[in-house]
Design an enzyme around this catalytic site. Structure first.
Site, mmCIF file in Angstrom:
data_model
loop_
_atom_site.group_PDB
_atom_site.id
_atom_site.type_symbol
_atom_site.label_atom_id
_atom_site.label_comp_id
_atom_site.label_asym_id
_atom_site.label_seq_id
_atom_site.Cartn_x
_atom_site.Cartn_y
_atom_site.Cartn_z
ATOM 1 N N HIS A 166 -5.723 0.584 -3.211
ATOM 2 C CA HIS A 166 -6.528 0.524 -4.423
ATOM 3 C C HIS A 166 -6.367 1.826 -5.205
ATOM 4 C CE1 HIS A 166 -9.038 2.329 -1.321
ATOM 5 N NE2 HIS A 166 -9.871 2.795 -2.226
ATOM 6 N N HIS B 118 0.816 -1.221 0.000
ATOM 7 C CA HIS B 118 0.000 0.000 0.000
ATOM 8 C C HIS B 118 0.843 1.262 0.000
ATOM 9 C CE1 HIS B 118 -2.368 -3.318 1.709
ATOM 10 N NE2 HIS B 118 -3.292 -2.843 0.917
ATOM 11 N N MET C 1 -11.786 -7.713 -9.937
ATOM 12 C CA MET C 1 -12.730 -8.597 -9.259
ATOM 13 C C MET C 1 -14.105 -8.420 -9.909
ATOM 14 S SD MET C 1 -11.359 -7.842 -5.358
ATOM 15 C CE MET C 1 -12.029 -9.252 -4.492
ATOM 16 N N SER C 2 -14.883 -7.444 -9.379
ATOM 17 C CA SER C 2 -16.253 -7.288 -9.851
ATOM 18 C C SER C 2 -16.313 -6.886 -11.322
ATOM 19 C CB SER C 2 -16.993 -6.262 -8.983
ATOM 20 O OG SER C 2 -16.325 -5.017 -9.034
ATOM 21 N N GLY D 136 -10.888 -0.760 -8.442
ATOM 22 C CA GLY D 136 -11.689 0.132 -9.273
ATOM 23 C C GLY D 136 -11.221 0.231 -10.707
#
Lengths: 196, 196
Positions: free
Chosen positions: B122, B102, B173-174, B156
């Protein structure tokens, strides 16, 4: 018979190490069962225990075979969320592996799949399973008769009730970890089971 | 650059396997990241993926090195709760190990300790981290410049924004798992990153 002490995740390793070293002569195994701590915290805790002089041969790693492998622990305890015992014995035949069981059928199955011992419970009422009725001692008596591997009883075990089941080891959490006098309690447990 | 697909724990393995096989040609890695499922469920899911024909070399096991070892997966991804990378590389030098980071400092440290790649995020606003502001692309640009190992961006990422960071792989992912047309989306991601 063996006395197992199981960490309950509610203590920092500094506190667990202090108690473990106090009672070391009176326990045969210390299970590291820490579901909330990170792998780094668990490894650091195992290093702390070892540096304090706690013997490696008495340490049992719960669930995480990978943590056992990197810390040279050779005793494993598996729960229902863990890798099944047959995989563990196949891939890591040098590990001694115990399984939690909750019925005679589960105990038989674990033994057939290679478990080196089984732990059955919970025998007596305990605060850690407040909503589940205790299983009592009938089924563990049958397990002791039918299995060849060692049996360990767990759940609500006190120095007074631990002799109700003969020929089984016992596993204790709060009975040693959350009392004012862990050493005295450990002596009572080991005294009660030691002559079986 | 590589496209990583990460399971998000919200799908049964039957659904994940269906999508994974659909998009297999357009992804380089599929991360098995299942924190709620039992080890038995995860092993069964990996068997399901393999039987469907998903290549072992593209599977990445998140966190659980023991599950990787019993399923012959040789790619590992470590998060902050996992066994530290230096232990993993020391005890299992045959494993390819990536680390979530991070910051530039964490990325440098992971590389020094043996990480084979790092994943930074992210990057952009994402529903899976609704309360954390995105980190943007400035730091990952510095990481790409300063590290020798491959960098993967996560968080994102869309087919539109995934080209904002050049010379980094992407993890999704999504964006593939929770869309109506996973194959079309995977093609867009791979198309956008494929020529870098």
């Amino acid at each position: 018979m063996d006395v197992h002490l199981i960490s309950n995740g509610r203590q920092p390793f500094s506190e667990l190490t202090k108690i473990a070293m106090e009672v070391e002569s009176y326990i045969d195994f210390l299970h590291i069962r820490e579901r909330e701590k990170t792998a780094q915290e668990i490894i650091d805790g195992i290093v702390m225990l070892r540096r304090a002089g706690f013997p490696l041969s008495k340490l049992v790693m719960n669930d995480r075979i990978d943590i056992a492998l990197v810390t040279s622990i050779t005793n494993i305890h598996l729960g229902y969320r863990s890798i099944p015992v047959e995989y563990v014995k196949h891939h890591f035949p040098f590990l001694r592996v115990g399984c939690s069981v909750h019925s005679l059928d589960e105990a038989r199955s674990a033994e057939q799949k290679g478990a080196d011992y089984v732990m059955y419970g919970h025998l007596f009422a305990t605060n850690s399973k407040p909503n589940l009725p205790p299983r009592g001692i009938e089924e563990i008596e049958a397990i002791i008769k039918q299995l060849s591997v060692p049996i360990v009883g767990v759940g609500g075990i006190t120095p007074a009730n631990c002799t109700l089941v003969r020929d089984a080891g016992i596993a204790v959490m709060s009975g040693i970890l959350e009392v004012d006098n862990p050493l005295e309690q450990a002596k009572l447990y080991k005294g009660a089971k030691g002559n079986e």
